[in-house]
Design an enzyme around this catalytic site. Structure first.
Site, mmCIF file in Angstrom:
data_model
loop_
_atom_site.group_PDB
_atom_site.id
_atom_site.type_symbol
_atom_site.label_atom_id
_atom_site.label_comp_id
_atom_site.label_asym_id
_atom_site.label_seq_id
_atom_site.Cartn_x
_atom_site.Cartn_y
_atom_site.Cartn_z
ATOM 1 N N ARG A 39 -10.376 5.333 -2.838
ATOM 2 C CA ARG A 39 -10.223 6.043 -1.558
ATOM 3 C C ARG A 39 -9.419 7.333 -1.728
ATOM 4 N NH1 ARG A 39 -6.986 5.367 3.482
ATOM 5 N NH2 ARG A 39 -8.342 5.770 5.275
ATOM 6 N N ILE A 65 -10.867 10.300 8.049
ATOM 7 C CA ILE A 65 -11.439 9.187 7.286
ATOM 8 C C ILE A 65 -10.955 7.929 8.006
ATOM 9 C CG2 ILE A 65 -9.477 9.250 5.660
ATOM 10 C CD1 ILE A 65 -11.285 8.183 3.478
ATOM 11 N N SER A 66 -11.866 6.983 8.259
ATOM 12 C CA SER A 66 -11.506 5.809 9.060
ATOM 13 C C SER A 66 -10.476 4.933 8.355
ATOM 14 C CB SER A 66 -12.750 4.966 9.345
ATOM 15 O OG SER A 66 -13.751 5.753 9.933
ATOM 16 N N GLN A 67 -9.770 4.170 9.164
ATOM 17 C CA GLN A 67 -8.799 3.186 8.673
ATOM 18 C C GLN A 67 -9.542 2.124 7.841
ATOM 19 O OE1 GLN A 67 -7.207 1.161 12.048
ATOM 20 N NE2 GLN A 67 -6.055 -0.308 10.825
#
Ligand code: SAH
Length: 217
Positions: A39, A65-67
């Site tokens: 990530r 950017i999503s959790q």
């Protein structure tokens, strides 16, 4: 894909996996995808030290950017049922969710409305040797008709209501996971399964995504 991670990185990744398990993510392949996909390669270098925290992070253009928990929750919801062959994602963003899907599903199609985000995601996929992703610059409200139908559709920006044209590109029995609700407020994360009569709905909880906007640039 570059799996050559240092001790520290492996340790922080394991901490994230443990947290996701505690929050109810049980699917071993989903956990494994999150464990192995770097990530930190999807965020600004200066934010790399936060890459394995369970938080959304800025990626530019007022997008995030999503959790990781939300990525895992949505992916786990998509994978319930028959194995998926072809999946459509709306909102490529950094490409992180795309990369998770590409590890789990043979063919991933992804649509993003911001050209520079597409370009950096494409470069990341090339660097990581991810070959099973096709990308398109467009307004995702229209889906990607030429490649339809899909076994599943995931939307990672929030429309105010479920886009019908997009939903109609699902196979019968296929599932769409989508956060629905007003701009900049809480949204309901829905899993909708297409049926002969219309759809069956499952509520996955309250989330906060960036809005799904009209048009591409
Ligand atoms: N899944 C992404 C999350 C990105 S944030 C990640 O893991 O990084 C949501 C993304 O949806 C943004 O990149 C935004 O530009 C995109 N988006 C918003 N409206 C859209 C639309 N109508 N069509 C396609 N993409 C859209």
């Amino acid at each position: 894909m570059n799996l050559d991670v240092g001790f520290r990185s492996r340790r922080v990744r394991e901490r994230l996996i443990k947290l996701l398990q505690k929050k109810g993510i049980t699917h071993p392949e989903v956990l494994d995808a999150i464990r192995t996909i770097p990530r930190h390669e999807f965020v600004y270098e200066a934010l790399g030290h936060q890459a394995y925290d369970d938080t959304a992070l800025p990626i530019g253009h007022e997008q995030t950017i999503s959790q990781p928990y939300i990525v895992a929750l949505m992916t786990q919801a998509l994978l319930q049922g028959d194995p998926l062959q072809r999946i459509l994602e709306i909102g490529t963003g950094s490409g992180y969710q795309t990369a998770v899907l590409a590890k789990l599903v043979p063919q991933v199609y992804t649509v993003e409305r911001i050209g520079s985000l597409i370009r950096s995601a494409r470069q990341r996929f090339a660097d990581m040797g991810i070959l099973n992703v096709e990308m398109k610059l467009d307004d995702g409200h229209a889906g990607w008709e030429e490649k339809a139908p899909y076994d599943a559709i995931i939307v990672t920006a929030a429309p105010t209501r479920v886009p019908t044209r997009l939903f109609n590109q699902l196979k019968m029995g296929g599932r769409m996971v989508v956060p629905v609700g007003p701009d900049r407020q809480d949204q309901q994360l829905l899993a909708l399964t297409r049926t002969e009569e219309g759809f069956e709905q499952q509520d996955l909880g309250i989330v906060r995504f960036v809005p799904m906007r009209q048009g591409a640039r």
